[in-house]
Design a protein around this motif. Structure first.
Motif, short mmCIF file in Angstrom:
data_model
loop_
_atom_site.label_atom_id
_atom_site.label_comp_id
_atom_site.label_asym_id
_atom_site.label_seq_id
_atom_site.Cartn_x
_atom_site.Cartn_y
_atom_site.Cartn_z
N GLN A 1 0.84 -1.19 0.00
CA GLN A 1 0.00 0.00 0.00
C GLN A 1 0.88 1.25 0.00
OE1 GLN A 1 -2.68 0.23 3.31
NE2 GLN A 1 -3.56 2.18 2.65
N VAL A 2 0.62 2.12 -0.95
CA VAL A 2 1.43 3.33 -1.08
C VAL A 2 0.89 4.41 -0.14
CG1 VAL A 2 2.16 5.18 -2.63
CG2 VAL A 2 2.05 2.81 -3.46
N GLN A 3 1.79 5.03 0.57
CA GLN A 3 1.42 6.16 1.42
C GLN A 3 2.34 7.33 1.12
OE1 GLN A 3 1.46 4.63 5.52
NE2 GLN A 3 -0.77 4.77 5.49
N SER A 25 6.05 5.78 0.98
CA SER A 25 6.36 4.39 1.27
C SER A 25 5.50 3.50 0.41
CB SER A 25 6.12 4.09 2.76
OG SER A 25 4.78 4.35 3.11
N GLY A 26 5.95 2.25 0.26
CA GLY A 26 5.18 1.31 -0.55
C GLY A 26 5.44 1.39 -2.03
N LYS A 114 -0.12 9.71 -10.03
CA LYS A 114 -0.94 8.63 -9.49
C LYS A 114 -1.13 8.72 -7.98
CE LYS A 114 -1.50 3.62 -9.52
NZ LYS A 114 -1.00 2.33 -10.05
N TYR A 115 -0.09 9.12 -7.28
CA TYR A 115 -0.15 9.12 -5.81
C TYR A 115 -0.05 10.54 -5.27
CZ TYR A 115 0.82 4.19 -6.56
OH TYR A 115 0.76 2.88 -6.99
#
Length: 126
Positions: A1-3, A25-26, A114-115
């Motif tokens: 999981q990206v944070q 992270s991730g 994307k994030y």
């Protein structure tokens, strides 16, 4: 999981400085181009600065050139924005965004990163 988490915002007087940080992270951090965006109340989100995934390219909005410096520390999975000579018009929510191998040139602020983080508030008083 990206944070993606931003920090470092706050209240500062005009002429002051702040350093924003963004930790991700991730994901494989050094594969990602990164950008700082900001949004003031009642205004559209704007791109402030970007740095390419390689770190070789940076770009700044005209309004912050010479005052802001973007950098990244891939060993710490962290992006920074050093903001000096702050002005009241720099007030807004600042967001960090990541895009896989995104360049940092031309219309970088129009890319679909994307994030995104949740943002950190910067308020500059006059």
């Amino acid at each position: 999981q990206v944070q993606v988490v931003e920090s470092g915002g706050g209240l500062v007087q005009a002429g002051g400085s702040l350093r924003l940080s963004c930790t991700a992270s991730g994901l494989t951090f050094d594969d990602y181009g990164l950008g700082w965006f900001r949004q003031a109340p009642g205004k559209e989100r704007e791109g402030v600065s970007c740095i390419s995934w390689s770190g070789r390219s940076t770009s700044y909005a005209d309004s912050v050139k010479g005052r802001f410096t973007i950098s990244r520390d891939n060993a710490k999975n962290t992006l920074y924005l050093q903001m000096n000579s702050l002005k009241p018009e720099d007030t807004g929510m600042y967001y960090c965004a990541a895009g896989l191998r995104y360049p940092c040139s031309g219309s970088w602020a129009r890319l679909s990163y994307k994030y995104w983080g949740q943002g950190t508030q910067v308020t500059v008083s006059s």
